[in-house]
Design a protein around this motif. Structure first.
Motif, short mmCIF file in Angstrom:
data_model
loop_
_atom_site.label_atom_id
_atom_site.label_comp_id
_atom_site.label_asym_id
_atom_site.label_seq_id
_atom_site.Cartn_x
_atom_site.Cartn_y
_atom_site.Cartn_z
N GLY A 202 -48.51 -10.98 18.18
CA GLY A 202 -47.72 -11.76 19.12
C GLY A 202 -47.07 -12.92 18.41
O GLY A 202 -47.41 -13.25 17.27
N VAL A 203 -46.12 -13.56 19.09
CA VAL A 203 -45.43 -14.72 18.52
C VAL A 203 -45.29 -15.80 19.59
O VAL A 203 -45.17 -15.49 20.78
N PRO A 204 -45.30 -17.08 19.16
CA PRO A 204 -45.13 -18.16 20.13
C PRO A 204 -43.68 -18.28 20.59
O PRO A 204 -42.75 -17.96 19.84
N VAL A 205 -43.50 -18.73 21.82
CA VAL A 205 -42.17 -18.90 22.41
C VAL A 205 -41.90 -20.40 22.57
O VAL A 205 -42.78 -21.14 23.05
N VAL A 206 -40.72 -20.83 22.16
CA VAL A 206 -40.37 -22.26 22.24
C VAL A 206 -39.07 -22.44 23.00
O VAL A 206 -38.24 -21.53 23.08
N ASP A 207 -38.89 -23.66 23.56
CA ASP A 207 -37.63 -23.96 24.24
C ASP A 207 -36.63 -24.52 23.24
O ASP A 207 -36.89 -24.54 22.03
N VAL A 208 -35.51 -25.00 23.73
CA VAL A 208 -34.44 -25.45 22.83
C VAL A 208 -34.86 -26.64 21.99
O VAL A 208 -34.28 -26.91 20.93
N ASP A 209 -35.87 -27.39 22.44
CA ASP A 209 -36.34 -28.55 21.70
C ASP A 209 -37.51 -28.22 20.79
O ASP A 209 -38.09 -29.13 20.17
N GLY A 210 -37.88 -26.94 20.71
CA GLY A 210 -39.00 -26.54 19.86
C GLY A 210 -40.35 -26.71 20.52
O GLY A 210 -41.40 -26.53 19.87
N VAL A 211 -40.38 -27.06 21.81
CA VAL A 211 -41.64 -27.24 22.52
C VAL A 211 -42.28 -25.88 22.77
O VAL A 211 -41.62 -24.93 23.23
N LEU A 212 -43.58 -25.79 22.48
CA LEU A 212 -44.30 -24.54 22.65
C LEU A 212 -44.55 -24.29 24.14
O LEU A 212 -45.24 -25.08 24.80
N VAL A 213 -43.99 -23.21 24.69
CA VAL A 213 -44.09 -22.97 26.13
C VAL A 213 -44.85 -21.69 26.47
O VAL A 213 -45.25 -21.48 27.61
#
Length: 457
Positions: free
Chosen positions: A236-247
């Motif tokens: 699996g891989v982590p998902v981030v928003d446009v600011d790089g925040v881990l969501v």
């Protein structure tokens, strides 16, 4: 033979015992009967019950067992199972599931039922579900789960190991994940391998053993996610928003399941099956869905048949044409379906767009000319040798060649045009292709036969 004969009887006994337990509202008996079964076997037994009996099962068995049944069910059936329950019980069951599955079910409910259930859920869980419901199903945001195995960049190896030892239940929800490291703004800054955790000193900071993480954005499409997992062996891989925040975290299995589901859905649509139809669904609902497709096909077939009606005299004079009419339409239809399949594949991979229709047509007509001529020569020889009439061979061969070129043109371009018009190309391409190739095939054969009538009789 005895062993084979016993299988239905055993199944029947189990089903009857389950019904008896439902009749007695015995939660312990139901748990004892359903819990040893695999998820698919337990769901099968549930669907053999009436809707009212299913409600009783889901109301009285432990929430974890009920959640397993909801998770195993196709999405449309899962929604039906949940929406019939009391909101408090539905919330209790859904809270046993991962956030991505919760969002899938809640997202399909009507707004009133969804809010009633969300109001009974933990506030944080409900907020996660609301957030996930805003993303498209075929994006990283729509496929991710919000439960992420994360630690602050100020923590140590010992902090992680103590967490692993003390929170077994929570750790189970993080299956497939490595510990991700975030900064004070919750931005993903690193990932730590389990091997590094076991070999490093407990006092060592996570920042000393972490490596930069591979992250994906919320709007990454399913096809791109498939490429990511093809290139990397991650679970699996982590998902981030446009600011790089881990969501969130999107798993390999979630991506594979979404790809399989889309493939199955497109295949069923091409066959006229709409939605996640199961035979346990209401009779009239299943009938209504199928009739909508079949009724439309009646109209399309009448259009194709009208061409034959216009050339009745030609067909009556050269009855041998009737033998070859279905061959021409069927062979052309096969060629067209090949073109549809390639276009649908390229659409799903994002390799073509509606604006590429001209380029796609040029590619397809090139194949259509070669294959049309080859198939036309082959069938013309068959018609000539079979019926002993070279003119008949010319009529059938030319008709098949022309219809093959037309079929691949339609099969390659129509899905793109439907996509541009906002229609579902998987559902509509097949009927249009079949009707046009049938109609054109009949027209080519009968009009050519009319022109060459003196040499055919």
């Amino acid at each position: 033979m005895e062993a084979i004969a016993k299988i239905p009887q055993e199944d029947g006994n189990l089903s009857q015992r389950i019904r008896d337990a439902v009749g007695q509202c015995s939660a312990s008996d139901l748990e004892g009967l359903l819990d040893p079964l695999t998820s698919s076997e337990a769901l099968r037994e549930l669907l053999l019950l009436s809707p009212a009996e299913r409600d009783i099962v889901l109301e009285i068995v432990p929430a974890g067992l009920a959640a397993g049944l909801v998770e195993e069910a196709p999405n449309e059936m899962a929604v039906e199972l949940v929406e019939r329950l009391d909101p408090e019980r539905a919330a209790e069951i859904l809270e046993q599931l991962d956030s991505d599955i919760q969002a899938d079910v809640i997202g399909e409910l009507n707004e009133t039922d969804a809010e009633a259930i969300l109001s009974e859920m933990d506030e944080e869980d409900a907020a996660d579900v609301r957030l996930l419901s805003t993303y498209d199903d075929d994006t990283a945001g729509g496929l991710m789960m919000t439960e992420v195995f994360r630690f602050n960049d100020t923590q140590t190896v010992g902090n992680v190991l103590r967490n692993l030892a003390s929170d077994d239940d929570d750790f189970e929800r993080y299956r497939g994940q490595h510990p991700y490291v975030v900064d004070q703004d919750n931005r993903a800054v690193g990932v730590v391998s389990l091997r590094s955790l076991l070999t490093a000193k407990r006092s060592e900071k996570l920042t000393a053993i972490m490596v930069p993480p591979l992250t994906v954005p919320l709007d990454m499409r399913l096809e791109e996610l498939e490429d990511v997992f093809s290139e990397h062996p991650f679970l699996g891989v982590p998902v981030v928003d446009v600011d790089g925040v881990l969501v969130g975290f999107v798993s390999r299995s979630a991506v594979a399941e979404a790809i399989l589901k889309r493939s199955e859905s497109e295949s069923l649509k091409r066959q006229g099956v709409v939605g996640d139809e199961l035979r346990s669904m209401p009779l009239m609902l299943r009938s209504r869905r199928r009739l909508a497709w079949l009724a439309a096909n009646i109209v399309l077939n009448i259009i194709a048949a009208s061409v034959i009606s216009a050339y009745e005299e030609t067909l009556a004079a050269v009855i041998a044409l009737a033998i070859f009419l279905p061959m021409v339409s069927d062979m052309s239809g096969c060629s067209g379906n090949q073109a549809v399949g390639v276009t649908m594949r390229e659409l799903s991979l994002g390799l073509v767009r509606p604006m590429d229709a001209t380029r796609v047509w040029l590619k397809e007509i090139s194949v259509g000319v070669i294959n049309g001529i080859a198939l036309g020569i082959l069938i013309s020889l068959v018609a000539w040798l079979w019926k002993g009439n070279p003119a008949l061979g010319i009529v059938i061969g030319v008709a098949l060649a022309l219809n093959t070129m037309l079929a691949v043109s339609i099969g390659g371009v129509v899905p793109l045009l439907l996509k541009r018009l906002g229609q579902d190309p998987a559902a509509a391409s097949g009927p249009l292709l079949t009707t046009i190739t049938d109609m054109a095939g009949f027209f080519f054969v009968l009009s050519l036969a009319t022109l060459l009538m003196p040499w055919l009789i």
